[in-house]
Design an enzyme around this catalytic site. Structure first.
Site, PDB file in Angstrom:
ATOM      1  N   ASP A   5       0.777  -1.223   0.077  1.00 17.75           N
ATOM      2  CA  ASP A   5      -0.089  -0.051  -0.040  1.00 17.75           C
ATOM      3  C   ASP A   5       0.977   1.228   0.026  1.00 17.75           C
ATOM      4  OD1 ASP A   5      -1.904   1.807   0.370  1.00 17.75           O
ATOM      5  OD2 ASP A   5      -2.929   0.919   1.837  1.00 17.75           O
ATOM      6  N   SER A  55      -7.464   4.299  -1.938  1.00 14.79           N
ATOM      7  CA  SER A  55      -7.133   2.906  -1.902  1.00 14.79           C
ATOM      8  C   SER A  55      -8.624   2.094  -2.341  1.00 14.79           C
ATOM      9  CB  SER A  55      -6.650   2.433  -0.752  1.00 14.79           C
ATOM     10  OG  SER A  55      -5.315   2.893  -0.497  1.00 14.79           O
ATOM     11  N   GLU A 269      -1.976  -7.908   1.914  1.00 12.11           N
ATOM     12  CA  GLU A 269      -1.420  -6.184   1.767  1.00 12.11           C
ATOM     13  C   GLU A 269      -0.475  -5.900   2.909  1.00 12.11           C
ATOM     14  OE1 GLU A 269      -3.970  -1.999   2.087  1.00 12.11           O
ATOM     15  OE2 GLU A 269      -4.423  -3.870   3.461  1.00 12.11           O
ATOM     16  N   ASP A 274       1.962   2.461   3.757  1.00 10.49           N
ATOM     17  CA  ASP A 274       0.964   3.773   3.456  1.00 10.49           C
ATOM     18  C   ASP A 274       1.000   4.641   4.806  1.00 10.49           C
ATOM     19  OD1 ASP A 274      -1.302   5.259   1.900  1.00 10.49           O
ATOM     20  OD2 ASP A 274      -2.372   4.509   3.767  1.00 10.49           O
ATOM     21  N   HIS A 278       1.926   8.687   5.316  1.00 10.32           N
ATOM     22  CA  HIS A 278       1.035   9.502   5.837  1.00 10.32           C
ATOM     23  C   HIS A 278       1.568  10.340   7.025  1.00 10.32           C
ATOM     24  CE1 HIS A 278      -2.111   8.932   2.773  1.00 10.32           C
ATOM     25  NE2 HIS A 278      -2.445   7.735   3.206  1.00 10.32           N
ATOM     26  N   HIS A 316      -1.388   2.505  -5.065  1.00  9.63           N
ATOM     27  CA  HIS A 316      -0.963   3.955  -5.408  1.00  9.63           C
ATOM     28  C   HIS A 316       0.368   4.308  -4.805  1.00  9.63           C
ATOM     29  CE1 HIS A 316      -1.624   5.138  -1.526  1.00  9.63           C
ATOM     30  NE2 HIS A 316      -2.810   4.367  -1.433  1.00  9.63           N
TER      31      HIS A 316
END
Length: 474
Positions: A5, A55, A269, A274, A278, A316
């Protein structure tokens, strides 16, 4: 299908070097498990309505073959009803064709990427009925949809206990954690009531997880945190609260799913890559990348390229950059170009090789950019500097890399829409009504066997819910 991710190219590169440097090498020459996959391509990540995707839209694309709008799961673009506008995922097709299925994630199991495998929702945040605002449109909360597929998804591993319980139920870890469902249903206990008589096990910490025997376990629900699992860099050391790693969960999942002679579909995953980005904490993200690469290595070692298609990609990217003219062997997390003799920017201050385009790392003091020293190379919590101040760093709009091995993996070449990846899976594994007539499908579809020991369901019990209805109009 393995998803890092937020794993953009810069994450792959910096992560590779960081792994190599942890082993005492210069780092640049290191080869990851992902690097060793023989076929590569590029996927375009935009959603129907946004250049920069989320996502939910991306997971719907690579799991169902249909691009959709931001914030929706398992439904077509323009959807107004979760039933009539649903699109079918690879996981659901696999269920309908007698395969075992599993979901492994380091986030909560209701999050966007795992959720797109089994759920159909007009709002990705509808983890519980309290958060569901689309009542009356054929929509159910995501946790309820996961529970209703309890007999068809053999392995569910990740976080998200709170979304499965009402406030009256305290979490196993205590600390004041409670459930957040509004319908007073304890879906975990309901799962146990139904599945433990079918060789099912529920576990919530690593100690119990390690005791699960895959040979005698046909269903496994492992929820290791009230919400997302912990970053590997912050894993609890208390045995009671310890969590299994992504690699350990992946290995256990394959051991259970591979008992089915019809094969299996597994979605893995590395979701905390991710989250680290962030937060603007590169070390958190790259350590999670290392854990993801270990899981890829585990899959490679436990499966055969002769009969197993493996696709590794990102949903992404992120506004994460890596460079700055650093010399060979310089610490990934250090100052450019050399951590002990850094270059100086036009404002008279050094800068790190890792930077973010936006995020919480923006920092000014008395009108000047804060001064990063050589200590940043060894700081676990350092937030890399960013150009634009935001509470949380954002996704990027860039394409992502795709890696593959196994049957028909040569289709992963060139630049494609992200939705193309689902069709490669459908074709390779003969999943769904549109992909069962090809010559290579004839043998596999004519030899479907019953799932071994499907729980010894009694004839007077209600039929297993049908998780894969007829393929909806796309």
């Amino acid at each position: 299908m393995m998803i890092g991710d937020g794993m953009n190219i810069a994450t792959l590169t910096a992560g590779r070097i960081a792994i190599g440097q942890k082993s005492g090498a210069s780092g640049e020459e290191h080869v990851t498990a992902i690097d060793q996959l023989p076929h590569t391509g590029i996927a375009k990540t935009y959603s129907v309505d946004y250049q920069t995707p989320d996502s939910a839209a991306t997971a719907t694309a690579f799991l169902t073959g249909v691009k959709t709008k931001q914030g929706t799961l398992g439904v077509r673009a323009g959807a107004t009803n979760c039933d009539t506008d649903a699109v079918t995922s690879a996981l659901e097709h696999a269920i309908s064709q007698g395969k075992s299925t599993g979901i492994v994630t380091t986030t909560r199991v209701q999050q966007a990427t795992p959720g797109a495998g089994y759920a159909h929702s007009l709002q990705r945040s509808a983890y519980t009925d309290r958060l569901l605002t689309m009542n009356g449109r054929g929509c159910k909360d995501i946790s309820m949809q996961l529970y209703e597929k309890r007999r068809q998804i053999q392995v569910i591993l990740g976080g998200g206990r709170s979304h499965m319980r009402p406030p009256s139920v305290f979490d196993e870890e205590g600390l004041g954690n409670r459930g957040d469902r509004g319908d007073n249903r304890d879906l975990i206990q309901m799962w146990r009531n139904d599945m433990e008589r079918m060789n099912g096990s529920y576990v919530w910490n690593k100690r119990a997880f390690d005791q699960v025997n895959p040979l005698t376990t046909d269903y496994l629900l492992g929820l290791f945190s009230p919400l997302d699992m912990e970053f590997i860099i912050n894993k609890p050391r208390n045995q009671r609260y310890d969590e299994p790693t992504l690699e350990e969960m992946t290995r256990k999942a394959i051991q259970i799913l591979s008992k089915n002679p019809n094969g299996f579909f597994l979605l893995v995953e590395g979701g905390m890559i991710d989250k680290g980005h962030h937060h603007g904490r590169a070390k958190f993200a790259l350590e999670e990348f290392h854990e993801f690469d270990k899981a890829v290595a585990a899959v490679k070692s436990m499966t055969s390229e002769q009969d197993t298609l493996l696709i590794v990609t990102a949903d992404h990217g992120h506004m994460f950059t890596f460079g700055g003219g650093a010399v060979r062997g310089n610490s990934v997390y250090g100052l450019a170009k050399n951590n002990s003799r850094p270059d100086i920017a036009l404002d008279g201050r050094p800068f790190t090789s890792i930077l973010y385009g936006n995020g919480p790392g923006y920092s000014m003091y008395k009108g000047q950019r804060r001064y990063p020293g050589p200590w940043v190379a060894n700081s676990k919590f350092y937030k890399a500097q960013s150009a634009v101040p935001l509470r949380a760093e954002t996704h990027s709009a860039e394409d992502v890399a795709v890696y593959a091995s196994g049957p028909w993996s040569h289709f992963i070449s060139g630049v494609h829409e992200q939705s193309y990846l689902a069709h490669v899976m459908f074709y390779s594994a003969c999943l769904g009504p549109l992909y069962t007539t090809y010559p290579h499908c004839a043998t596999s579809l004519n030899t479907i066997q019953p799932i071994p020991n499907p729980g010894r369901i009694k004839h007077d019990e209600p039929p297993t819910p049908n998780a894969s209805t007829q393929d909806k109009k796309r």
